[in-house]
Design a protein around this motif. Structure first.
Motif, PDB file in Angstrom:
ATOM      1  N   UNK A   1       0.820  -1.211   0.000  1.00 22.62           N
ATOM      2  CA  UNK A   1       0.000   0.000   0.000  1.00 22.62           C
ATOM      3  C   UNK A   1       0.856   1.263   0.000  1.00 22.62           C
TER       4      UNK A   1
ATOM      5  N   UNK B   1       0.812   4.414  -2.706  1.00 29.83           N
ATOM      6  CA  UNK B   1       0.467   5.788  -2.307  1.00 29.83           C
ATOM      7  C   UNK B   1       1.277   6.798  -3.083  1.00 29.83           C
TER       8      UNK B   1
ATOM      9  N   UNK C   1      -2.277   7.731 -10.284  1.00 34.58           N
ATOM     10  CA  UNK C   1      -3.168   6.802 -10.971  1.00 34.58           C
ATOM     11  C   UNK C   1      -4.343   7.537 -11.582  1.00 34.58           C
TER      12      UNK C   1
ATOM     13  N   UNK D   1     -13.272   9.625 -12.101  1.00 45.46           N
ATOM     14  CA  UNK D   1     -14.030   9.863 -10.885  1.00 45.46           C
ATOM     15  C   UNK D   1     -13.583  11.137 -10.199  1.00 45.46           C
ATOM     16  N   UNK D   2     -14.508  12.073 -10.068  1.00 45.16           N
ATOM     17  CA  UNK D   2     -14.221  13.307  -9.340  1.00 45.16           C
ATOM     18  C   UNK D   2     -15.479  13.668  -8.573  1.00 45.16           C
ATOM     19  N   UNK D   3     -15.314  14.459  -7.518  1.00 50.44           N
ATOM     20  CA  UNK D   3     -16.492  14.977  -6.828  1.00 50.44           C
ATOM     21  C   UNK D   3     -17.065  16.107  -7.677  1.00 50.44           C
TER      22      UNK D   3
ATOM     23  N   UNK E   1     -17.460  19.594  -6.001  1.00 48.04           N
ATOM     24  CA  UNK E   1     -16.313  20.228  -5.354  1.00 48.04           C
ATOM     25  C   UNK E   1     -15.598  21.121  -6.366  1.00 48.04           C
TER      26      UNK E   1
ATOM     27  N   UNK F   1      -9.832  23.166  -5.132  1.00 46.83           N
ATOM     28  CA  UNK F   1     -10.067  22.549  -3.827  1.00 46.83           C
ATOM     29  C   UNK F   1      -9.880  21.029  -3.935  1.00 46.83           C
TER      30      UNK F   1
ATOM     31  N   UNK G   1      -7.084  18.689  -2.279  1.00 48.20           N
ATOM     32  CA  UNK G   1      -7.533  17.623  -1.371  1.00 48.20           C
ATOM     33  C   UNK G   1      -6.793  16.322  -1.653  1.00 48.20           C
ATOM     34  N   UNK G   2      -6.732  15.958  -2.938  1.00 53.15           N
ATOM     35  CA  UNK G   2      -6.046  14.709  -3.267  1.00 53.15           C
ATOM     36  C   UNK G   2      -4.554  14.814  -2.993  1.00 53.15           C
TER      37      UNK G   2
ATOM     38  N   UNK H   1      -3.220  16.468  -0.548  1.00 54.22           N
ATOM     39  CA  UNK H   1      -3.057  16.284   0.898  1.00 54.22           C
ATOM     40  C   UNK H   1      -3.292  14.839   1.309  1.00 54.22           C
ATOM     41  N   UNK H   2      -4.260  14.183   0.662  1.00 56.03           N
ATOM     42  CA  UNK H   2      -4.498  12.774   0.981  1.00 56.03           C
ATOM     43  C   UNK H   2      -3.248  11.957   0.691  1.00 56.03           C
ATOM     44  N   UNK H   3      -2.470  12.395  -0.306  1.00 54.17           N
ATOM     45  CA  UNK H   3      -1.260  11.665  -0.652  1.00 54.17           C
ATOM     46  C   UNK H   3      -0.064  12.137   0.141  1.00 54.17           C
TER      47      UNK H   3
ATOM     48  N   UNK I   1      -8.772  15.535 -13.773  1.00 59.68           N
ATOM     49  CA  UNK I   1      -8.427  14.166 -13.385  1.00 59.68           C
ATOM     50  C   UNK I   1      -6.914  13.945 -13.473  1.00 59.68           C
TER      51      UNK I   1
ATOM     52  N   UNK J   1      -5.197  15.593 -10.631  1.00 55.46           N
ATOM     53  CA  UNK J   1      -5.331  14.785  -9.428  1.00 55.46           C
ATOM     54  C   UNK J   1      -4.293  13.660  -9.411  1.00 55.46           C
TER      55      UNK J   1
ATOM     56  N   UNK K   1     -18.959   6.763  -8.836  1.00 58.48           N
ATOM     57  CA  UNK K   1     -18.130   7.568  -9.727  1.00 58.48           C
ATOM     58  C   UNK K   1     -16.699   7.054  -9.761  1.00 58.48           C
TER      59      UNK K   1
ATOM     60  N   UNK L   1     -14.446   7.348  -7.718  1.00 62.59           N
ATOM     61  CA  UNK L   1     -13.460   8.156  -6.999  1.00 62.59           C
ATOM     62  C   UNK L   1     -12.762   7.257  -5.992  1.00 62.59           C
TER      63      UNK L   1
ATOM     64  N   UNK M   1      -6.173   4.197  -3.281  1.00 62.49           N
ATOM     65  CA  UNK M   1      -4.747   4.027  -3.508  1.00 62.49           C
ATOM     66  C   UNK M   1      -3.978   5.048  -2.666  1.00 62.49           C
TER      67      UNK M   1
END
Ligand SMILES: Nc1ncnc2c1ncn2[C@@H]1O[C@H](COP(=O)(O)OP(=O)(O)OP(=O)(O)O)[C@@H](O)[C@H]1O
Ligand SMILES: [Mg+2]
Lengths: 292, 382
Positions: free
Chosen positions: A67, A71, A75, A81-83, A86, A90, A94-95, A97-99, A139, A142, B194, B196, B202
Motif C-alpha cells: 500500500x 500511495x 493513478x 471519478x471526481x467529486x 467540489x 479545492x 484535497x487529493x 493532501x491525501x497523498x 483528473x 489529481x 463515480x 473516486x 490508492x
C-alpha cells in the motif's frame, strides 16, 4: 523498475488475463495497447491494488508492491471519478493532501499544475460545471499533484483536444526524463509511437509483444520496399515478383526481401529513381499484425 | 490519522454547505425552540385584570391571595360599565357589590379560585370586625401559613414537562439519527458509483475513508443537536419557562448526547456497509431499507416509552440495542431510572456498536471496489 509477473484473472467463466507479464523501467515511457476488452484496464487495476489477481504478482525493484508504495503512484482510472460538487482547485489540493502533501505544498502544486493544464481560470468552478475534456484535465491534475514516483494512466489522452494532448505529452515526457516509469494505455497508436520508448501489445488477456519500439520494428517480418520512379511507363513493374501496390509514381513492394536488387535495376531502366528504400512499419501495422 | 481527519473535514465543509443541511439545521432549531415555549403560550396568562364595583375590601384581599399570579384590580363606577368591560375583553372578570362575579362565559378556573378565596378572606374579616373584634387582632389571626406539598410517592410535579421533553427527544433523535445516516449512505455511493473510490483507496486505507466520512458527518449532526438543545433551552429561559423545568436537566442533556453518539456510530456504520453494496444512487433507498426500518422501529418504541416511561416494556426495550439509543434517553427524561440500568444499557449498546463497526468496516472494505451489479451481502460477510 515495475515488474508485472504472470497475472491471471477470471470473471466467472470469462478469462480476462491469462499470464500477463511485462516490465517498465525507470525513465521509460511504456505504451500499453490492445483491442477493446483485451485486458489493459484489468491489468492496471491489479497493478494499482484496486482489484485482486487470481494469481501472479506485481513488484517494484524486486519487492511485492505494498500500500505504501502505491500511495506514491499517480493513478488515473479508466472511469473518471471526481467529486462533481467540489471546486477544481479545492479538489486537486484535497487529493494532494491525501497523498501526504502539506497544505502549503498541495496549494503550490495545485497552482502549478492548473497553470500547465490551462485550468487556472476554472480553479474556482465546480468540477461538474466543466466540459468533459476539462474534467479530464482535472483528473490528470489529481493523478499528478503529489509528484508521483510511478505513473499509471488508463487512456489519459482520450477526450482531449490537440492542445491538451500536447500539454499532457509534455508533462509525461518531463516526468519520464526525471526518471519516473510511465505506463499508459491508449488506442491512439500514432501518439504511442511518437511518445513511447517501449510498447506492450495485449490480445485476449495475453501479451503478444512487449519490447522497445525499435526492436518491434526490427522484428517485423513483413517489410515494405518503397520505390518512386519519375517518367516511367506504367507497366515497368511487370515481371517483378512480390506483392505490388501502386499509387501514381509510388510503388510498394511487399515480400520483396530477396528481389530488392532486381527491382532496383528495373527501376533504373524505367526512369528517374527518386526514392528507393525500406519503409519502417508503423505501430498500427505492427499492431494489426500482432493481434491478427 | 491524518487521512481520517482530511476526509472528515471534507465531509464537514462540503455537506455543511449544502442547502439540505442548513435548512434542516435552522428548521429543527426553530421547531424545537417553538415547541419548548408552546405549552406556556397555550396554558394561558398567569396575570389577570379584574374589574371591581364597590368592593374595596376585596380589592385589598386580592393582593394577599395572589402569590404566583398577578391580579390587577380595576375599579368601575357601576355594573353597566363593568359589564361592558367584560364583554369587550378589557377585564377577565368583574366583581360587583361583593356578591356577583361577571364573566364572558365561565370564569377562568385559576382566577375563579383566587377571587373566591379573596372574597372569603375579605368577608370574614369584615364580618368579624362587625361582630366587634379588634381589626388588628383579626388580621393577625387571619395570617395562616399555607400547606406545604410533600409527595410520598413518585414526584409527579414535573410529569407534564418531563413527558414534553421526552417527546421532543424522540423527534430530535429520530431526525438526527436518520438524516446523517442517509448522508453517509449517499456519500458512499457517490464515491463508489463515480469510482473516486479507486483513487481514494490508492491513497488512504478503507477504514480512514469510512471512518472519516462517519466522523465528519457525525460532527455535523452533533453540532445540529447542540444547536437544537441550545435553541430549546434558550427559548425556555427567554420565556421564563425554565423555572418549570425538572431538576437534573444537565444529566438529561449529557445523557442525550451520549446516547446520540453511540446510536449514530451504530446506524451510520450500518448505512455505510449496506450502501457499499450498490453503485447507483437510485438503489440506495432499497438497499438501506433494513436500516430505515430499524430506525423507524426504534422511533415507534421510544414514542411508546415517552407515553409510558414507567412500564415494564419500556424498561426492557431501554436495555436492548439499538432501541436503547432512543428509549433510554426518553426514559431518563421521565425520571427515576436506576443507574445500573443506564450502565447496563450503555454497556450492551457499546458492544453492539463495536460489533457493527467491525462488521460494517469488513463489508465496506470488500464491497466498495466491486462496482457494477449489486453485491450480495452473503458474499462479503464471510
Ligand atoms: N467486472 C467485470 N465482470 C466481468 N467481466 C469483466 C469485468 N471487468 C472486465 N471484464 C472482462 O475482462 C476483459 C478485459 O477487460 P478490460 O476492461 O481489462 O479491457 P480493456 O483492455 O481495458 O478494454 P478497453 O480498451 O475497452 O478499455 C473483458 O472481456 C471484460 O469483458
Ligand atoms: Mg480499458
Amino acid at each position: 523498475m515495475i515488474d508485472i509477473d504472470d497475472l491471471h484473472k477470471r470473471y466467472g467463466d470469462k478469462i480476462a488475463l491469462d499470464g500477463v507479464s511485462f516490465s517498465v523501467k525507470p525513465g521509460e515511457m511504456f505504451g500499453f495497447v490492445g483491442a477493446n476488452g483485451a485486458g489493459k484496464t484489468t491489468t492496471m487495476r491489479i497493478l494499482m491494488g484496486v482489484l485482486a489477481a487470481d494469481s501472479g504478482q506485481v513488484r517494484r525493484d524486486g519487492r511485492a508492491l505494498a500500500f505504501e508504495d502505491r500511495r506514491r503512484f499517480g493513478y488515473m482510472p479508466e472511469e473518471r471519478g471526481l467529486y462533481q460538487k467540489m471546486k477544481v482547485a479545492e479538489q486537486v489540493r484535497y487529493f494532494g493532501q491525501l497523498n501526504g502533501l502539506s497544505p502549503k505544498e498541495a496549494a503550490k502544486a495545485t497552482g502549478d499544475l492548473l497553470e500547465r493544464l490551462a485550468l487556472t481560470g476554472r480553479a474556482g468552478d465546480e468540477v461538474g460545471a466543466l466540459s468533459l475534456g476539462n474534467q479530464q484535465r482535472v483528473q490528470l491534475a489529481v493523478a499528478l499533484v503529489h509528484d508521483p514516483e510511478v505513473l499509471v494512466l488508463d487512456e489519459p489522452f482520450s477526450g482531449l483536444d490537440p492542445i491538451a494532448v500536447d500539454a499532457l505529452a509534455e508533462v509525461l515526457v518531463e516526468r519520464r526524463t526525471a526518471g519516473v516509469p510511465v505506463l499508459f494505455s491508449s488506442h491512439q497508436l500514432d501518439l504511442v509511437e511518437r511518445l513511447c520508448d517501449s510498447v506492450g501489445i495485449i490480445s485476449a488477456g495475453r501479451m503478444v509483444a512487449s519490447d522497445t519500439v525499435e526492436a518491434l520494428r526490427a522484428r517485423e517480418g513483413r517489410r515494405l520496399l518503397k520505390v518512386v520512379v519519375r517518367g516511367a511507363a506504367p507497366d515497368w513493374t511487370t515481371g517483378l515478383s512480390g506483392n505490388i501496390t501502386k499509387n501514381g509514381d509510388e510503388v510498394l513492394f511487399a515480400d520483396a526481401n530477396g528481389s530488392d536488387q532486381e527491382i532496383l535495376r528495373a527501376a533504373t531502366a524505367a526512369g528517374t529513381v527518386e526514392h528507393f528504400g525500406w519503409e519502417r512499419p508503423t505501430l498500427t501495422e505492427i499492431f494489426r499484425e500482432a493481434v491478427a | 490519522m491524518n487521512g481520517l481527519w482530511l476526509v472528515a473535514r471534507r465531509e464537514i465543509t462540503t455537506r455543511g454547505r449544502t442547502k439540505g443541511f442548513v435548512v434542516g439545521l435552522v428548521l429543527s432549531a426553530v421547531l424545537v425552540g417553538a415547541l419548548a415555549v408552546l405549552p406556556r403560550l397555550f396554558s394561558g396568562p398567569d396575570s389577570f385584570t379584574v374589574g371591581v364595583v364597590d368592593s374595596p375590601a376585596l380589592q385589598s384581599a386580592l393582593a394577599g391571595v395572589a402569590k404566583d399570579a398577578e391580579v390587577t384590580a380595576e375599579p368601575f363606577a357601576d355594573e353597566a360599565a363593568a359589564r361592558k368591560a367584560v364583554l369587550d375583553g378589557d377585564v377577565d372578570a368583574a366583581v360587583v357589590d361583593d356578591r356577583r362575579t361577571l364573566a364572558d362565559g365561565e370564569v377562568d378556573r385559576e382566577l375563579g379560585a383566587l377571587l373566591e378565596s379573596a372574597h372569603q378572606a375579605a368577608q370574614t374579616q369584615k364580618q368579624l370586625a362587625e361582630a366587634g373584634l379588634d381589626p388588628a387582632k383579626v388580621s393577625a389571626a387571619m395570617r395562616v401559613t399555607p400547606l406545604e406539598q410533600v409527595s410520598v410517592g413518585a414526584d409527579t410535579r414535573y410529569e407534564d414537562v418531563r413527558t414534553g421533553i421526552a417527546f421532543l427527544l424522540v423527534m430530535v433523535l429520530f431526525f438526527l439519527l436518520l438524516q446523517p445516516s442517509m448522508y453517509v449512505a449517499m456519500g458512499v455511493v457517490e464515491e463508489k458509483g463515480s469510482r473516486i473510490v479507486e483513487i481514494l483507496l490508492t491513497s488512504i486505507r478503507p477504514w480512514q475513508l469510512l471512518g472519516g466520512k462517519i466522523l465528519g458527518l457525525g460532527i455535523l449532526a452533533l453540532a445540529n443537536l447542540v444547536v437544537i438543545i441550545v435553541a430549546g433551552l434558550g427559548a425556555a429561559v427567554a420565556t421564563g419557562f425554565s423555572a418549570d423545568l425538572p431538576p437534573g436537566m444537565t444529566g438529561i442533556v449529557l445523557g442525550t448526547l451520549f446516547w446520540f453518539l453511540l446510536g449514530y456510530a451504530f446506524f451510520a456504520t450500518m448505512a455505510a456497509a449496506l450502501s457499499s453494496l450498490v453503485s447507483r444512487q437510485e438503489e440506495v433507498s432499497s438497499v438501506i431499507s433494513p436500516l430505515t426500518l430499524l430506525i423507524m422501529a426504534t422511533y415507534f418504541v421510544s414514542y411508546f416509552a415517552a407515553v409510558e416511561p414507567g412500564s415494564g416494556v419500556a424498561r426492557i426495550l431501554s436495555l436492548i440495542p439499538p432501541f436503547s439509543t432512543m428509549v433510554m434517553p426518553v426514559r431518563t427524561a421521565g425520571g427515576g431510572v436506576p443507574f445500573w440500568e443506564i450502565g447496563l444499557a450503555a454497556a450492551l449498546m457499546a458492544v453492539a456498536t463495536a460489533a457493527m463497526l467491525a462488521l460494517g468496516a469488513r463489508v465496506y472494505e470488500r464491497a466498495v471496489l466491486r462496482t457494477g451489479a449489486r453485491v450480495k451481502l452473503s458474499e462479503v460477510v464471510r
